[in-house]
Design a protein around this motif. Sequence first.
Motif, PDB file in Angstrom:
ATOM      1  N   CYS A 185      35.672  49.892  83.984  1.00 19.31           N
ATOM      2  CA  CYS A 185      36.973  49.217  83.966  1.00 19.31           C
ATOM      3  C   CYS A 185      37.510  48.954  82.571  1.00 19.31           C
ATOM      4  CB  CYS A 185      36.890  47.896  84.726  1.00 19.31           C
ATOM      5  SG  CYS A 185      36.602  48.116  86.494  1.00 19.31           S
ATOM      6  N   GLY A 186      36.721  49.249  81.537  1.00 20.44           N
ATOM      7  CA  GLY A 186      37.173  48.962  80.180  1.00 20.44           C
ATOM      8  C   GLY A 186      37.461  47.477  80.019  1.00 20.44           C
ATOM      9  N   GLU A 187      38.571  47.171  79.321  1.00 15.20           N
ATOM     10  CA  GLU A 187      38.954  45.773  79.114  1.00 15.20           C
ATOM     11  C   GLU A 187      39.965  45.301  80.152  1.00 15.20           C
ATOM     12  OE1 GLU A 187      38.452  44.972  74.420  1.00 15.20           O
ATOM     13  OE2 GLU A 187      40.015  46.414  74.943  1.00 15.20           O
ATOM     14  N   GLY A 188      40.283  46.177  81.100  1.00 18.74           N
ATOM     15  CA  GLY A 188      41.240  45.814  82.137  1.00 18.74           C
ATOM     16  C   GLY A 188      40.589  45.091  83.297  1.00 18.74           C
ATOM     17  N   LEU A 189      39.864  44.017  83.010  1.00 11.39           N
ATOM     18  CA  LEU A 189      39.125  43.283  84.027  1.00 11.39           C
ATOM     19  C   LEU A 189      40.039  42.245  84.671  1.00 11.39           C
ATOM     20  CD1 LEU A 189      35.849  42.883  81.939  1.00 11.39           C
ATOM     21  CD2 LEU A 189      36.248  44.494  83.811  1.00 11.39           C
ATOM     22  N   TYR A 190      41.032  42.734  85.405  1.00 15.89           N
ATOM     23  CA  TYR A 190      42.039  41.881  86.032  1.00 15.89           C
ATOM     24  C   TYR A 190      41.846  41.837  87.542  1.00 15.89           C
ATOM     25  CZ  TYR A 190      44.757  41.956  81.672  1.00 15.89           C
ATOM     26  OH  TYR A 190      45.173  41.813  80.370  1.00 15.89           O
ATOM     27  N   GLY A 191      42.081  40.654  88.099  1.00 12.32           N
ATOM     28  CA  GLY A 191      42.099  40.483  89.542  1.00 12.32           C
ATOM     29  C   GLY A 191      43.312  39.655  89.920  1.00 12.32           C
ATOM     30  N   LYS A 192      43.727  39.734  91.167  1.00 10.52           N
ATOM     31  CA  LYS A 192      44.909  38.973  91.595  1.00 10.52           C
ATOM     32  C   LYS A 192      44.795  38.597  93.071  1.00 10.52           C
ATOM     33  CE  LYS A 192      47.668  43.090  92.732  1.00 10.52           C
ATOM     34  NZ  LYS A 192      48.945  43.815  92.476  1.00 10.52           N
ATOM     35  N   ASP A 193      45.481  37.509  93.414  1.00 10.10           N
ATOM     36  CA  ASP A 193      45.645  37.168  94.818  1.00 10.10           C
ATOM     37  C   ASP A 193      47.109  37.351  95.180  1.00 10.10           C
ATOM     38  OD1 ASP A 193      46.938  34.914  93.814  1.00 10.10           O
ATOM     39  OD2 ASP A 193      45.359  33.505  94.388  1.00 10.10           O
ATOM     40  N   ARG A 194      47.630  36.618  96.142  1.00  9.01           N
ATOM     41  CA  ARG A 194      48.999  36.838  96.595  1.00  9.01           C
ATOM     42  C   ARG A 194      50.045  36.539  95.527  1.00  9.01           C
ATOM     43  NH1 ARG A 194      48.701  33.053 101.811  1.00  9.01           N
ATOM     44  NH2 ARG A 194      47.923  31.707 100.134  1.00  9.01           N
ATOM     45  N   THR A 195      49.746  35.594  94.638  1.00  9.36           N
ATOM     46  CA  THR A 195      50.778  35.152  93.689  1.00  9.36           C
ATOM     47  C   THR A 195      50.346  35.149  92.227  1.00  9.36           C
ATOM     48  OG1 THR A 195      50.103  32.844  94.012  1.00  9.36           O
ATOM     49  CG2 THR A 195      51.873  33.700  95.429  1.00  9.36           C
ATOM     50  N   ARG A 196      49.052  35.053  91.949  1.00  7.66           N
ATOM     51  CA  ARG A 196      48.608  34.877  90.568  1.00  7.66           C
ATOM     52  C   ARG A 196      47.633  35.957  90.121  1.00  7.66           C
ATOM     53  NH1 ARG A 196      46.775  28.694  90.562  1.00  7.66           N
ATOM     54  NH2 ARG A 196      45.791  29.412  92.499  1.00  7.66           N
ATOM     55  N   VAL A 197      47.447  36.029  88.793  1.00  3.91           N
ATOM     56  CA  VAL A 197      46.609  37.066  88.176  1.00  3.91           C
ATOM     57  C   VAL A 197      45.586  36.391  87.264  1.00  3.91           C
ATOM     58  CG1 VAL A 197      46.581  39.108  86.672  1.00  3.91           C
ATOM     59  CG2 VAL A 197      48.503  38.727  88.255  1.00  3.91           C
ATOM     60  N   TRP A 198      44.386  36.943  87.236  1.00  3.29           N
ATOM     61  CA  TRP A 198      43.333  36.456  86.345  1.00  3.29           C
ATOM     62  C   TRP A 198      42.799  37.609  85.502  1.00  3.29           C
ATOM     63  CZ3 TRP A 198      44.363  34.474  91.000  1.00  3.29           C
ATOM     64  CH2 TRP A 198      44.357  33.085  91.162  1.00  3.29           C
ATOM     65  N   TRP A 199      42.480  37.318  84.250  1.00  2.00           N
ATOM     66  CA  TRP A 199      41.698  38.240  83.416  1.00  2.00           C
ATOM     67  C   TRP A 199      40.314  37.620  83.312  1.00  2.00           C
ATOM     68  CZ3 TRP A 199      39.630  38.000  78.204  1.00  2.00           C
ATOM     69  CH2 TRP A 199      39.110  39.231  77.772  1.00  2.00           C
ATOM     70  N   ARG A 200      39.327  38.349  83.814  1.00  3.54           N
ATOM     71  CA  ARG A 200      38.004  37.752  83.999  1.00  3.54           C
ATOM     72  C   ARG A 200      38.182  36.513  84.888  1.00  3.54           C
ATOM     73  NH1 ARG A 200      33.876  39.128  79.948  1.00  3.54           N
ATOM     74  NH2 ARG A 200      34.507  41.049  78.936  1.00  3.54           N
ATOM     75  N   GLN A 201      37.729  35.334  84.449  1.00  2.00           N
ATOM     76  CA  GLN A 201      37.927  34.133  85.260  1.00  2.00           C
ATOM     77  C   GLN A 201      39.065  33.267  84.741  1.00  2.00           C
ATOM     78  OE1 GLN A 201      35.454  34.597  83.167  1.00  2.00           O
ATOM     79  NE2 GLN A 201      35.223  32.769  81.901  1.00  2.00           N
ATOM     80  N   GLN A 202      39.862  33.796  83.814  1.00  2.00           N
ATOM     81  CA  GLN A 202      40.931  33.017  83.187  1.00  2.00           C
ATOM     82  C   GLN A 202      42.288  33.368  83.795  1.00  2.00           C
ATOM     83  OE1 GLN A 202      40.628  33.910  79.016  1.00  2.00           O
ATOM     84  NE2 GLN A 202      38.423  33.534  78.977  1.00  2.00           N
ATOM     85  N   LEU A 203      43.038  32.345  84.165  1.00  4.41           N
ATOM     86  CA  LEU A 203      44.363  32.553  84.735  1.00  4.41           C
ATOM     87  C   LEU A 203      45.293  33.141  83.676  1.00  4.41           C
ATOM     88  CD1 LEU A 203      46.188  32.064  87.227  1.00  4.41           C
ATOM     89  CD2 LEU A 203      46.780  29.850  86.204  1.00  4.41           C
ATOM     90  N   VAL A 204      46.042  34.184  84.056  1.00  4.94           N
ATOM     91  CA  VAL A 204      46.996  34.817  83.138  1.00  4.94           C
ATOM     92  C   VAL A 204      48.358  34.166  83.354  1.00  4.94           C
ATOM     93  CG1 VAL A 204      48.084  36.976  82.428  1.00  4.94           C
ATOM     94  CG2 VAL A 204      45.711  36.982  83.244  1.00  4.94           C
ATOM     95  N   LYS A 205      48.830  33.465  82.359  1.00  6.23           N
ATOM     96  CA  LYS A 205      50.095  32.749  82.475  1.00  6.23           C
ATOM     97  C   LYS A 205      51.273  33.724  82.408  1.00  6.23           C
ATOM     98  CE  LYS A 205      48.271  28.511  80.381  1.00  6.23           C
ATOM     99  NZ  LYS A 205      48.412  27.524  79.283  1.00  6.23           N
TER     100      LYS A 205
END
Length: 295
Positions: free
Chosen positions: A220-240
């Motif tokens: 995945c390289g550095e693109g370690l992003y996940g998301k739910d219905r409305t928000r996005v996280w990089w690793r375990q940190q919320l992406v504002k």
Amino acid sequence: MGRTSHPSTRLGAPLALLLGGLLVSPSARAQAVPVETPITQCGDKKVGPGKDELQPLGHGFYAEGERVRRGCTPLLQQPLKNRPPQPFAPESFKPLGCGYFRYATGIYWDKPLGEQDTVDEADGVRAEVLTRLDLADAATFEVNEDCQPRDARFLYLNHTATPALPPFVAVPRGEGSGYEELGCGFVRTEGRVFFGVQLVEGAHAPSFASVQGRLPYVECGEGLYGKDRTRVWWRQQLVKGARAKLFRVPKDDNPGARVACVGRRSFQLGVVDKKPNPVCRGAKKSARVVKKNKR
């Protein structure tokens, strides 16, 4: 939730090979066992049983009054949101070996998990801030003679020497019932989402997915992003400022999957760029050719 009993199927070939190497390789075992060098003094304080001395707790840890040091380095625990770091109380501190310790109802490793996890204290000494391994079961957690951590449910891979990977990854023991890999280091278990072993706070578990799909985290390289219905996280940190519906990690002209996009806005390592990265501009539209009518 999906479950598979065979590690090479559940983990993907790269991770399965890595796991096999860590569990059976004598050279890997030898490199994993740290040498805990005892100290005799820090500044003007000597090691000893007295109240004004550094009292050994075992495995390289020392009590100093109402706080704990690793060698001469003060240790703090990662606080709740918007709270300053707090010292570890020696009476609740139990070293387990190889840098791991049990504190109250949590398990910790003795090194910071991020480059920014340090605090300069009033006396000029730099303290290190440690993060709890949320997925680990404190009651059954142990470390064997080869420094391989495990508990009743999981084996744990330590990737802290490779910053691009999740610091720790859990590998189910047995069939892994109720444990689902979502890709890029994210997992769903017990109704919650974790990045490696760290809780993704506030995530809506049923809708959560990896932005790059179910890729093994080593791809995945550095693109370690996940998301739910409305928000996005990089690793375990919320992406504002990131809208989940439009969030993507371009595959073309994006080495290491470093850049992510929401429309033309770009993000790197979970932070929005002040100037949009060209990767997020997309393909240029071809100029429209207007034919002139002949008279």
